[in-house]
Design a protein around this motif. Sequence first.
Motif: not given
Length: 633
Positions: A148-151, A423-427, A434-442
């Motif tokens: 997170x500090x890098x980003x 998770x506080x991280x992303x998944x 054929x369906x990639x899900x990206x969620x979580x994170x901040x």
Amino acid sequence: MASFFRPRRVGFTAATLTVALGGSYVLLRDPYVSSNDRNGGGTALQTVQRKITDPAAVIPSRALHESSLIAANSSNPLDILVVGGGATGCGVALDAVTRGLRVGLVERDDFSSGTSSRSTKLIHGGVRYLEKAVFNLDYGQLKLVFHALEERKQVIDNAPHLCHALPCMTPCFSWFEALYYWVGLKMYDLVAGKHLLHLSRYYSAQESTELFPTLARKGKDRSLKGTVVYYDGQMNDSRVNVGLACTAALAGASVLNHAEVISFIKEDGGERIIGARIRDNLSGTEFNSYAKVVVNAGGPFCDSVRKLADKDAKPMICPSSGVHIVLPDYYSPEGMGLIVPKTKDGRVVFMLPWLGRTVAGTTDSNTSITMLPEPHEDEIEFILDAICDYLNVQVRRTDVLSAWSGIRPLATDPRAKNTESISRDHVVCEDFPGLVTITGGKWTTYRGMAEDAVDAAIKSGKLNPTNGSLTSNIRLVGGDGWDPAYFTVLAQEYVRMKVSHTGKIVPGVMDTAAAKHLSHSYGTMAEKVAAIAQNENLGKRLAHGYPFLEAEVAYCARNEYCESATDFIARRSRLAFLDTDAAGRALPRVIQILAAEHHWDKERQKQELQSATKFLESFKSTKNAQFHDGKHT
């Protein structure tokens, strides 16, 4: 089913960093980052940057994007179709298109209409995660902080006109607290390494009240011993999100807001998803668009997208409500935030200067998923109670200019048998072919999340990108060549031509407040807005006491896919978030300008007024609040 939590690659100031954790020494290395990764291959990066920064470039029209999506048929599909136009979805579109892939994106409402416009406006490394890492000896939490500090630094560098470093003050009412927070925040500085914004430091009680005049020195049998000030980032969240969408469009992606996926297209005789049926919510027309991979970036609504693939899909979102309120500027000084690290029930509350007002929040409580979440009165009272204990100014409910609720999509592994995997991280997962899900994170880590999602999509669809991820080096539209003194160009070279109430056109000065606002909202594109104000007689302010100009409505309609009055008052400008009542007063003129730009008839204008008014009613300002206890009056 392939489902995984993606650890991120992190870089440090030196090749190694030794961190003391409860007597144990953990050696952290970064074997992953190469100069090629960071330089983005040179030629490909330069090509993309030329597309984005070309002064003659015209952003493709919404109709052109829709035609491009329709043209993606079964024999000539897109590489990636992104569902969801929040920070992560637009980040995925930008990452993928700059890798040389053919990309489309659809969003059923507007870019940043959900969680991404309702954040705390902080770009933070997660100092609380560092505390947990130290006390729980949790290496996973520590990696979250490093990433997170890098980003955090990356987001600020890539959108310098919309993001900046913000000092945040932590009050200490005992010498133990002063030492504890000083040591903890010095460790935060250490972990930041080369991504450090500014060093933290201690201030005495006298110095603290000079910096933050409304900070109480005494109260409830305690006295202020001093404060520790550290730095995180702050942003104009929805404008960063819109900037991502527009940058992706300039780079070649087809982005379409107000367009909803109503079903998925599956391979004949197979289960693999190969496209989507899409409805344009503005025209009502429906069409098919084919893609080798669909990326689900629906945020809190990602489960509803997954259920289109399989109605029995196990939920992976645990929604959490975050409520914020906006108060007048006198609650906090310009350029200094206040962090209350532990309230009565252990939650953290922020009070931050933002766009000339003060944002206070946030809550963290279970909620249901809805398109228009509303803050509950007890949550507003909780925030007022929390800040009341730390201020010497009377805290009044009648001072609340706006209050809103956002839904944070905390993610769980869909295969887990209990909620311990939240998770506080992303998944990133592909639980349907054929369906990639990206969620979580901040918000802070949207770029890294997008990179991981595109990596997974490339693997799923066996795609052939021409280069690796470039987004660590790509400035958003308006950011390249911008510097903090840019507003002086606007102030010196432009005037605001205004139509008076008698119909006479009169010149007005491009004052410092208006020039700074345009510079920080649009970057180097601000001159185009100023030119509209000058040449088209749209230089009048939309609301008394705020720097938003009529010219911005026309500019956003032409260059930022502003398709409704709500799009403008909530996401292109931030008037709804800053002052709900002022936004309501500005609505008729906003609709009038948009009607001229989009050729709306009287019926459409009436619908826009009704829709925007309903939207504003979900923001619990003093005017539309229901409170009777007289606690903060």
